[in-house]
Enzyme design. Structure first.
Site, PDB file in Angstrom:
ATOM      1  N   GLY A 128       0.827  -1.297  -0.039  1.00  0.00           N
ATOM      2  CA  GLY A 128      -0.063   0.030  -0.025  1.00  0.00           C
ATOM      3  C   GLY A 128       0.916   1.286  -0.064  1.00  0.00           C
ATOM      4  O   GLY A 128       0.480   2.353  -0.601  1.00  0.00           O
ATOM      5  N   GLU A 154      -6.793  -0.768   1.323  1.00  0.00           N
ATOM      6  CA  GLU A 154      -7.340  -1.413   2.656  1.00  0.00           C
ATOM      7  C   GLU A 154      -6.209  -2.429   2.922  1.00  0.00           C
ATOM      8  O   GLU A 154      -6.022  -3.296   2.172  1.00  0.00           O
ATOM      9  CB  GLU A 154      -8.632  -2.191   2.108  1.00  0.00           C
ATOM     10  CG  GLU A 154      -9.638  -2.476   3.249  1.00  0.00           C
ATOM     11  CD  GLU A 154      -9.220  -4.033   3.543  1.00  0.00           C
ATOM     12  OE1 GLU A 154      -8.537  -4.295   4.594  1.00  0.00           O
ATOM     13  OE2 GLU A 154      -9.848  -5.012   2.891  1.00  0.00           O
ATOM     14  N   CYS A 198      -8.183  -9.735   6.726  1.00  0.00           N
ATOM     15  CA  CYS A 198      -7.698  -8.550   7.035  1.00  0.00           C
ATOM     16  C   CYS A 198      -8.125  -8.249   8.546  1.00  0.00           C
ATOM     17  O   CYS A 198      -7.546  -7.653   9.529  1.00  0.00           O
ATOM     18  CB  CYS A 198      -8.015  -7.536   6.386  1.00  0.00           C
ATOM     19  SG  CYS A 198      -7.614  -7.695   4.627  1.00  0.00           S
TER      20      CYS A 198
HETATM   21  C1  UN1 Z   1     -10.672  -9.211   3.962  1.00  0.00           C
HETATM   22  O1  UN1 Z   1     -10.195  -9.700   4.836  1.00  0.00           O
HETATM   23  O2  UN1 Z   1      -9.762  -8.198   3.175  1.00  0.00           O
HETATM   24  O3  UN1 Z   1     -15.420  -8.379   7.308  1.00  0.00           O
HETATM   25  C2  UN1 Z   1     -11.981  -8.484   3.905  1.00  0.00           C
HETATM   26  C3  UN1 Z   1     -14.718  -9.424   7.128  1.00  0.00           C
HETATM   27  C4  UN1 Z   1     -15.119  -9.849   5.637  1.00  0.00           C
HETATM   28  C5  UN1 Z   1     -14.369  -9.048   4.700  1.00  0.00           C
HETATM   29  C6  UN1 Z   1     -12.782  -9.129   4.907  1.00  0.00           C
HETATM   30  N1  UN1 Z   1     -16.527  -9.250   5.387  1.00  0.00           N
HETATM   31  O4  UN1 Z   1     -14.038 -10.287   7.689  1.00  0.00           O
END
Ligand code: UN1
Length: 513
Positions: A250, A267, A301
């Site tokens: 990023g 993100e 994430c």
């Molecule tokens: C991600 O890990 O990039 O909130 C997205 C969540 C999912 C999306 C994760 N709706 O865990």
């Protein structure tokens, strides 16, 4: 999955064992001679070979996207919404197959693969509603017989760079919004999960064609980051780059796109913590922490990476967590009994091992797990979910390792817990488990969690699409998906309209001969 079942699945999704990696809606093409092998993270089997796009392929595809913008932006937004509604219908029809492919290629368990396709469907529905409500305010003018208003116009082709861990949903968050906003999308998927992208594109292309949408509105380019990715970042025809990935990646994107004053939605890494208060409902906290840390094998994430537990609860809570961890069935993600599948590849396993070595050197104590499993299916991608007791300020705890390692620590006062919570460079998702209104409100107040997502009695992962998704600090600041995230995909225009005929200058300025 047996070879016959894989063949059947491939057929249903328009996949072949050898394919080219670029398309703007017509046939697939590529001319680089640079072939990418796609292996199952579970068995190591070769699933397909994809010829990646080269510079010439990218040039051809980008020209189409640029032309398509001129046509697409002229179609009324509710009509674009109707097309997105049809994409949602097509995804509903293929949910089973696409969900299975996500499990096969990425390794998450089937219920999560299906859940990911459900996110795509949900965001399509959300975007259909948006397509009639992309609105700006009317404002009061200080001048007589004048009116002010804000309009939102289509922005241009959007470059979407996605990660392996959500190989289809993140494309949908961006594209459903971009499409209703009047923007074409150029998608560069992770080289670890190109089949999911190709299959999604096949579904979408059929809908776009049936609705007479010109080629170039939706494109996929499977290629190397070092040439195709870099070309996208520097390409002024892509006014917005929306990227999901590591903080390191990023920072590079932010610099290159920033140098041409382009826009980014970033993100990036998370380091998500749950505070578990002595006033928490134990069963709820346990279920949320367990799913957050072990779900998707710790490769979201939003995965729970830290538990900050009140010292009074620590021993009991950890004992219960360990009991849960011991009963996790690890194996083939397509087996309904499996709770945790493989990591994406051997490199991820090396990262898991390196993080544990560092944690031990930095005073960490492995309370459970910490082992790579002997390959049950032929690939060294399976690990035990792991719990490590360690200090929050240990350098390894400050970094994101994309693996099921949960760092646990104790606190005495809620203020101390919040300080620990915020003392990491990342700021994506967070949660508190507490039945105390005062503690819970403090956590979501200005002096509470510094993350983009802060929950009360809800875990860190598994956010719904209706909220804006993204985070602060080294998570990059971008927002995708719900709420008013659509604004990043449009160009804002302030209009002042004089319907009285006389010219009046603002701020009372007089200027005449
Ligand atoms: C991600 O890990 O990039 O909130 C997205 C969540 C999912 C999306 C994760 N709706 O865990």
């Amino acid at each position: 999955m047996t070879p016959q079942e894989t063949k059947k699945l491939f057929k249903a999704l328009g996949l072949k064992s050898r394919m080219d990696g670029a398309s703007y809606g017509g046939d697939w093409f590529a001319s680089s001679g640079d072939w990418l092998e796609v292996h199952s993270p579970t068995s190591g089997d070769l699933l397909a070979k994809i010829q990646q796009a080269g510079e010439a392929d990218y040039a051809k595809l980008m020209e189409k996207a640029d032309q398509a913008f001129r046509h697409w932006r002229a179609i009324p937004a509710p009509k674009r919404g109707e097309i997105v509604r049809n994409i949602g219908v097509a995804l509903r029809a293929k949910k089973g197959e696409l969900g299975r492919l996500v499990s096969l290629e990425m390794g998450k368990i089937l219920t999560e693969g299906l859940g990911e396709v459900q996110e795509m469907i949900d965001v399509c529905d959300f975007a259909v509603g948006l397509s009639r409500t992309l609105s700006g305010p009317t404002l009061q003018s200080e001048r007589p017989m004048h009116r002010m208003m804000e309009q939102w116009h289509p922005l241009g082709p959007v470059g979407v760079i996605t990660a392996f861990n959500f190989p289809v949903a993140v494309w949908a968050w961006n594209s459903a919004l971009a499409f209703v906003c009047g923007d074409p999308v150029v998608w560069k998927p992770s080289s670890k999960t190109p089949l999911c992208a190709i299959a999604t594109h096949n579904i979408v292309t059929a809908v776009l064609r049936a609705n007479g949408v010109p080629e170039g509105v939706s494109s996929v380019v499977v290629g190397r980051g070092s040439n195709i990715g870099e070309r996208m970042l520097g390409d002024a025809r892509l006014p917005l780059i929306s990227a999901t990935g590591s903080t390191k990646m990023g920072k590079r994107i932010g610099q290159v796109v920033g140098a041409r004053l382009g826009r980014t939605i970033l993100e990036l890494g998370g380091n998500n913590a749950l505070i578990i208060s002595d006033k928490a409902d134990m069963a709820g906290a346990l279920a949320a922490a367990f799913f957050g840390a072990v779900g998707t094998a710790g490769q979201r994430c939003t995965s729970t990476r830290r538990l900050i537990i009140h010292e009074k609860m620590f021993e009991t809570f950890i004992a219960k967590m360990i009991a849960n961890y011991k009963s996790v069935k690890i194996g083939d993600p397509l087996d309904p009994k499996t709770l945790m599948g493989p990591l994406i590849d051997e490199e991820a396993v090396s990262d898991f091992e390196a993080a544990l070595t560092a944690a031990r050197q930095q005073g960490g104590k492995v309370l459970y797990g910490g082992k790579v499993l002997n390959p049950p299916f032929g690939r060294r991608t399976f690990v035990l979910p792991t719990i490590v007791e360690i200090a929050n300020d240990a350098p390894i705890v400050q970094t994101e390792t994309f693996a099921p390692i949960l760092y646990v620590m104790r606190y005495r006062t809620i203020d101390e817990a919040i300080v620990m919570h915020n003392s990491v460079p990342q700021g994506l998702s967070s949660g508190i488990f507490s039945d105390s209104v005062a503690e819970a409100e403090a956590f979501v107040s200005f002096r509470g969690s510094d993350c983009g997502i802060a929950n009360i009695n809800v875990g860190t992962s598994g956010a719904e699409i209706g909220g804006a998704f993204g985070g602060e600090k080294e998570t990059g600041g971008g927002r995708e998906s719900g709420s008013d995230s659509w604004k990043a995909y449009m160009r804002r225009q302030t209009n002042t309209v004089n319907w009285g005929g006389e010219i009046h200058l603002a701020q009372g300025v007089e200027f005449h001969v």
